[in-house]
Design a protein around this motif. Sequence first.
Motif, PDB file in Angstrom:
ATOM      1  N   VAL A  26       0.749  -1.233  -0.010  1.00  0.00           N
ATOM      2  CA  VAL A  26       0.031  -0.026   0.078  1.00  0.00           C
ATOM      3  C   VAL A  26       0.948   1.299  -0.045  1.00  0.00           C
ATOM      4  O   VAL A  26       0.690   2.248  -0.755  1.00  0.00           O
ATOM      5  N   PHE A  27       1.920   1.231   0.937  1.00  0.00           N
ATOM      6  CA  PHE A  27       2.786   2.416   0.958  1.00  0.00           C
ATOM      7  C   PHE A  27       3.505   2.627  -0.435  1.00  0.00           C
ATOM      8  O   PHE A  27       3.608   3.787  -0.905  1.00  0.00           O
ATOM      9  N   LYS A  28       3.936   1.610  -1.242  1.00  0.00           N
ATOM     10  CA  LYS A  28       4.541   1.945  -2.458  1.00  0.00           C
ATOM     11  C   LYS A  28       3.514   2.248  -3.585  1.00  0.00           C
ATOM     12  O   LYS A  28       3.915   2.889  -4.350  1.00  0.00           O
ATOM     13  N   LYS A  29       2.234   1.766  -3.606  1.00  0.00           N
ATOM     14  CA  LYS A  29       1.128   1.991  -4.563  1.00  0.00           C
ATOM     15  C   LYS A  29       0.534   3.460  -4.252  1.00  0.00           C
ATOM     16  O   LYS A  29       0.161   3.940  -5.185  1.00  0.00           O
ATOM     17  N   GLU A  30       0.285   3.691  -2.988  1.00  0.00           N
ATOM     18  CA  GLU A  30      -0.376   4.836  -2.758  1.00  0.00           C
ATOM     19  C   GLU A  30       0.485   6.184  -2.741  1.00  0.00           C
ATOM     20  O   GLU A  30       1.796   5.901  -2.196  1.00  0.00           O
ATOM     21  N   ASN A  31       0.026   7.278  -2.930  1.00  0.00           N
ATOM     22  CA  ASN A  31       0.835   8.508  -2.508  1.00  0.00           C
ATOM     23  C   ASN A  31       0.675   9.003  -1.565  1.00  0.00           C
ATOM     24  O   ASN A  31      -0.285  10.043  -1.348  1.00  0.00           O
ATOM     25  N   THR A  32       1.016   8.352  -0.397  1.00  0.00           N
ATOM     26  CA  THR A  32       0.821   8.745   0.993  1.00  0.00           C
ATOM     27  C   THR A  32       2.138   8.739   1.784  1.00  0.00           C
ATOM     28  O   THR A  32       2.833   8.234   1.541  1.00  0.00           O
TER      29      THR A  32
END
Length: 191
Positions: A114-120
């Motif tokens: 999720v960290f790698k895919k989302e811009n967050t």
Amino acid sequence: MITGIIMASGFSKRMNKDKLTLDFGGVSIIEMVIKAIKESNIDEIILVYRDEKIKEIGIKNKVKTVYNDRAELGQSESIKFGINASNIETDGFMFFVGDQPFLDTSIINKLIDVFKKENTDIVAPIYKDKRGNPIIFSSKLKDQLLRIEGDDGGKSIIGNIYDEVKFVHFDNEIARLDIDTWDEYMKWRRN
């Protein structure tokens, strides 16, 4: 690159003994955590310790160990020591507590994905309806993390950008469990 920082330099005040070295089905509680992390997609692991027994466990498990000589100042010091020992190429710091023996590798990997895919800038788990660990902070928040004090950890940073935090929900409620008291240890330990 994701750096896993295991905060293992607390004083186990509620337990009145070093809980991280307690036997949990043939291995110590801290080894359960290290094992789950080593089997995950983490790129670097740093074990921040106070007690020499924890350092020895880290060395035995081939993880980088960093001594926290400021542990009495709270969890924030483990965070700082871990960050300062991290690879400069790190994109995110994933903070682990050392007393979460049921942590599952698949949870770690999902949070990393999720960290790698989302811009967050922050990814945090929710187990059923309760927030827990581990939490990933983007390296963009490094300076803020290095300024925190006491035992609050990253709570103040999360609070400041709460609407931007990406929460990932898990049904595995037991994975959230940390061992704080002797009664909890007796209830959950594996024989």
